[in-house]
Design a protein around this motif. Structure first.
Motif, PDB file in Angstrom:
ATOM      1  N   UNK A 167      41.777  41.478  48.165  1.00 35.53           N
ATOM      2  CA  UNK A 167      42.425  42.907  48.412  1.00 35.53           C
ATOM      3  C   UNK A 167      42.137  43.801  47.865  1.00 35.53           C
ATOM      4  N   UNK A 168      41.916  44.931  48.701  1.00 34.96           N
ATOM      5  CA  UNK A 168      41.353  46.736  48.330  1.00 34.96           C
ATOM      6  C   UNK A 168      42.283  47.275  46.982  1.00 34.96           C
ATOM      7  N   UNK A 169      43.202  47.093  46.725  1.00 30.53           N
ATOM      8  CA  UNK A 169      44.263  47.074  46.184  1.00 30.53           C
ATOM      9  C   UNK A 169      44.470  46.691  45.248  1.00 30.53           C
ATOM     10  N   UNK A 170      44.354  45.543  44.973  1.00 33.03           N
ATOM     11  CA  UNK A 170      43.998  44.863  43.434  1.00 33.03           C
ATOM     12  C   UNK A 170      43.793  45.249  41.875  1.00 33.03           C
ATOM     13  N   UNK A 171      44.188  44.965  41.283  1.00 36.49           N
ATOM     14  CA  UNK A 171      44.644  45.452  39.756  1.00 36.49           C
ATOM     15  C   UNK A 171      43.318  44.711  39.094  1.00 36.49           C
ATOM     16  N   UNK A 172      42.823  43.928  39.479  1.00 45.45           N
ATOM     17  CA  UNK A 172      41.947  42.925  38.899  1.00 45.45           C
ATOM     18  C   UNK A 172      40.810  42.775  39.698  1.00 45.45           C
ATOM     19  N   UNK A 185      42.264  47.445  54.117  1.00 47.24           N
ATOM     20  CA  UNK A 185      42.667  46.442  53.266  1.00 47.24           C
ATOM     21  C   UNK A 185      41.996  46.557  52.199  1.00 47.24           C
ATOM     22  N   UNK A 186      41.023  45.797  52.695  1.00 49.56           N
ATOM     23  CA  UNK A 186      40.303  44.109  51.845  1.00 49.56           C
ATOM     24  C   UNK A 186      38.486  44.841  51.536  1.00 49.56           C
ATOM     25  N   UNK A 201      52.822  46.137  45.243  1.00 47.81           N
ATOM     26  CA  UNK A 201      53.133  44.706  44.430  1.00 47.81           C
ATOM     27  C   UNK A 201      51.883  43.973  45.227  1.00 47.81           C
ATOM     28  N   UNK A 202      50.352  44.713  45.536  1.00 47.87           N
ATOM     29  CA  UNK A 202      49.369  44.263  46.022  1.00 47.87           C
ATOM     30  C   UNK A 202      49.320  42.839  45.573  1.00 47.87           C
ATOM     31  N   UNK A 236      53.848  43.118  53.781  1.00 46.12           N
ATOM     32  CA  UNK A 236      55.026  43.778  52.707  1.00 46.12           C
ATOM     33  C   UNK A 236      55.168  44.086  51.460  1.00 46.12           C
ATOM     34  N   UNK A 237      54.393  42.910  50.660  1.00 41.36           N
ATOM     35  CA  UNK A 237      53.837  43.238  49.512  1.00 41.36           C
ATOM     36  C   UNK A 237      52.864  44.511  49.470  1.00 41.36           C
ATOM     37  N   UNK A 238      52.559  45.197  50.387  1.00 40.79           N
ATOM     38  CA  UNK A 238      51.538  46.371  50.025  1.00 40.79           C
ATOM     39  C   UNK A 238      52.076  47.526  50.178  1.00 40.79           C
TER      40      UNK A 238
END
Length: 414
Positions: free
Chosen positions: A311-316, A107-108, A90-91, A84-86
């Motif tokens: 999470x692969x799309x993490x901004x950090x 995804x990871x 908004x990951x 849902x967040x992805x």
């Protein structure tokens, strides 16, 4: 400690069991100033919002400038919350309770290049394509029957003599005659999860490759050792050993009903022990390994506990990896998480109640721990569909309907 509203959003009662992760770059010893890491956490009667906030305070104190924000899932699963967040663009940064599979590992973050990953439990069993996408804190066993000692004494039932499904069913009749609800269940995810705890012990002990065969289309629920367990379960409903009204209970409600002595038995994982300890009921409760239609004692159906994925799309991402490293390798964090949910890990001990010690003894005697992962990992959505089919038995479906429906759904996903 930071106030709870600052770190948490939403509300949940989520099940136990599952997770994954993929590494790009190494972790950092210190996250950048002002970093907020969003973490999807598993909320249960033991793992409360307050528990996670208190635990993660320790990380924040050791990493000034870092804030851990809890992401709670409401009534949806952690996997559904993540997707849902992805979808919303908004990951989050980290998630718990999601199992790595061939169809979701993208995804990871691949953590295979992290030297600490090999120190975490069951990491090889949960590898996908030889890569490590999950780091866990410990392991659970789940094919356990907890029982009210006073109820068994009143009904004249000897737990040590229950080794077959026929004897298990007979004991339910004796307990009902003695004025007890024989077996406690609940709605939400509990119904299907308990069925797995019951049936998997027997079926997977007899054929450890069964789940892999189902993935390959070489086995089915309707034409295998699972069907007799659907038959057993349906008979318990028909005899009133399982109450139809229990589907209206939450996981916490069902647990409380058993702890309050309203039912005689409760099939649940080792993570039930801390709840019994907190209620000061541990000495009044016994435990035995799940009886089966086959070998006894069977292997224990189990899984990785407190699993974390990045999470692969993490901004950090680097900071998220460092956080997961801490959560799964820091001695204090490990012991806290093990004790909070009654989990186990080689090399780590903590004070246990009499009930916890009994569970440990069952694990010590178990011929194996049966893990559904890798090639044996069910396809995405299986646990929800199993839950649906088991609950259909309460509303008139036959064992053949439920088993066949599960096969039909599985085949439609291929």
């Amino acid at each position: 400690m930071k106030t709870m509203w600052r770190r948490a959003c939403g509300l949940t009662v989520a099940p136990l069991v599952m997770a994954s992760a993929v590494a790009c770059g190494g972790g950092s010893d210190q996250a950048s100033e002002g970093t907020t890491l969003r973490v999807i956490v598993n909320i249960t009667p033991n793992l409360t919002e307050k528990y996670w906030n208190d635990l993660f305070d320790g990380y924040e104190k050791a990493h000034p400038g870092v804030t851990i924000k809890l992401e709670l899932t409401g009534t949806i699963s952690p996997d559904a919350k993540l997707r849902q967040d992805l979808a919303a663009g908004d990951p989050p940064d980290v998630a718990q309770q999601i199992t790595p599979k061939a169809d979701n590992v993208s995804l990871f973050t691949d953590l295979s290049d992290q030297p600490w990953i090999k120190k975490t439990p069951l990491t090889d069993q949960y590898a996908v394509g030889g890569k490590h996408y999950v780091a866990g804190v410990g392991e659970q066993i789940q094919s356990l029957v907890f029982y009210n000692k006073a109820a068994f004494t009143k009904a004249g039932v000897d737990a040590a003599r229950i080794t077959t499904m026929a004897q298990f069913t007979s004991a339910m009749g004796e307990l009902k005659d003695a004025g007890y609800k024989p077996l406690q269940t609940a709605g939400q995810w509990v119904t299907g999860a308990q069925f797995s705890m019951i049936a998997d012990a027997g079926v997977l002990t007899a054929d450890p490759e069964w789940s892999a065969k189902r993935n390959q289309g070489k086995a089915s629920f309707a034409e295998s050792g699972y069907l007799p367990y659907f038959d057993h379960y349906k008979s318990w409903i028909d005899e009133g050993y399982l109450e139809k009204s229990a589907l209206g209970l939450t996981y916490a409600d069902g647990q409380t009903a058993f702890l309050n002595g309203k039912s005689a038995m409760y099939v649940m994982g080792s993570f039930f022990v801390p709840a019994a300890d907190a209620a000061k009921k541990s000495d009044d409760i016994g435990v035995f390994t799940m009886p089966t239609d086959g070998a006894y004692p069977s292997g224990q159906f189990g899984n990785i506990s407190n699993p974390y994925v990045v999470v692969n799309k993490s901004r950090h991402r680097a900071e998220a990896i460092e956080f997961v490293k801490w959560a799964t390798t820091d001695a204090a964090a490990i012991k806290s998480q093990l004790a909070s949910d009654g989990n186990l890990r080689e090399g780590f001990t903590y004070p246990m109640s009499s009930l916890g010690t009994s569970v440990q003894q069952i694990l010590d005697k178990a011929p194996s721990v049966l893990v559904k992962s890798g090639e044996s990992e069910p396809i995405t959505g299986f646990s929800d569909e199993l839950n649906k089919q088991i609950q259909s038995l309460y509303t008139g479906a036959s064992p053949e309907d439920a088993a066949g429906g599960l096969d039909k759904w599985w085949n439609s996903q291929s």
